[in-house]
Design an enzyme around this catalytic site. Structure first.
Site, PDB file in Angstrom:
ATOM      1  N   ASP A  56       1.002  -1.282  -0.092  1.00 47.29           N
ATOM      2  CA  ASP A  56       0.105   0.049  -0.050  1.00 47.29           C
ATOM      3  C   ASP A  56       1.044   1.269  -0.143  1.00 47.29           C
ATOM      4  OD1 ASP A  56      -2.206  -1.852   0.161  1.00 47.29           O
ATOM      5  OD2 ASP A  56      -2.183  -1.452   2.507  1.00 47.29           O
TER       6      ASP A  56
HETATM    7  N1  URA Z   1      -1.608  -6.008   3.836  1.00 50.37           N
HETATM    8  C1  URA Z   1      -2.133  -4.439   3.715  1.00 50.37           C
HETATM    9  O1  URA Z   1      -2.947  -4.333   4.518  1.00 50.37           O
HETATM   10  N2  URA Z   1      -0.991  -3.730   3.047  1.00 50.37           N
HETATM   11  C2  URA Z   1       0.055  -3.959   2.429  1.00 50.37           C
HETATM   12  O2  URA Z   1       0.623  -3.036   2.013  1.00 50.37           O
HETATM   13  C3  URA Z   1       0.201  -5.375   2.513  1.00 50.37           C
HETATM   14  C4  URA Z   1      -0.222  -6.356   3.215  1.00 50.37           C
END
Ligand code: URA
Length: 241
Positions: free
Chosen positions: A102
């Site tokens: 993310d």
């Molecule tokens: N899980 C998430 O919620 N975000 C990420 O970036 C990776 C795994």
């Protein structure tokens, strides 16, 4: 002879799935003729172009990035935000991220132009363990941890059992640090899982991808994988040379 989408993925043009879209939407020509058939086989003497840009076979490269916050895990962002690829200097090949972290998540991200390995690493059949460390609001109860270890369903999406470890907690600040190990790669998986049992994520970092760790890298740094690391990733995904 190879399938056109495979050649495009190997050349670093796009992932296999993205390459299929490029073909079916008429962006790809073989010997000057638009080809929209996915099964089309091509050989080394065929001239392939994507939007009239010749596709040249490239040497495969494998890079590990310590992704900082505030960058997107794509090769191009239509909103003009900084991408993980922008952070990697001195790699002439066109590389793209293997899966995603993310925008706000930090940590270990692989990038490559090897479409075959990237596809396998993100395929449910081969997905390797990924270890995250999350700071959450609240201190998870044993019951919440048990639920996550059994697997949870959020908005109709089922998340496989995770390994959970409470690393520390601060009752006064009402926060805890939790290590979460998962092998799937669903969107926002760790955030959704933890929020589902009542502990929203404040901060998230991926510390490990299979056997690979961030050891020796600072936030924002990248390095090439060592040949033995590439070999091991290939072995793990059934691509042993
Ligand atoms: N899980 C998430 O919620 N975000 C990420 O970036 C990776 C795994």
């Amino acid at each position: 002879m190879e399938r056109l989408q495979k050649v495009l993925a190997h050349a670093g043009v796009a992932s296999r799935r993205q390459a299929e879209k490029l073909i079916t939407s008429g962006h790809v020509r073989v010997n000057a003729t638009v080809v929209t058939e996915l099964g089309t086989k091509v050989g080394v003497h065929d001239k392939i172009t994507v939007d009239n840009v010749p596709v040249v076979g490239e040497a495969p490269v494998y890079v590990m990035l310590y992704k900082p916050r505030g960058v997107v895990s794509t090769a191009n962002d239509d909103k003009g935000r900084k991408t993980v690829v922008d952070l990697i200097e001195n790699v002439p090949q066109r590389i793209y991220p293997v899966g995603r972290l993310d925008y706000e998540t930090t940590g270990l991200l692989l990038l490559t132009n090897d479409g075959e390995l990237a596809n396998r690493l993100t395929h449910p059949k081969y997905e390797v363990d990924k270890v995250y460390v999350a700071r959450v609001t609240g201190v998870p109860t044993n019951d919440a941890m048990r639920q996550l270890r059994k697997g949870v369903t959020v908005d109709g999406e089922t998340y496989a059992p995770a390994k959970l470890k409470l690393l520390s907690s601060d009752a006064k600040k009402h926060t805890a640090i939790v290590q979460v190990t998962i092998h799937e790669g669903k969107n926002h998986e760790v955030r959704k899982m933890l929020a589902a049992v009542g502990y929203p994520v404040e901060k998230l970092k991926r510390e490990q991808y299979g056997f690979l760790t961030l050891k020796g890298l600072q936030n924002g740094d990248s390095r090439y994988l060592k040949p033995e690391e590439v070999k091991e990733l290939k072995r793990l995904t059934g691509l042993a040379e």
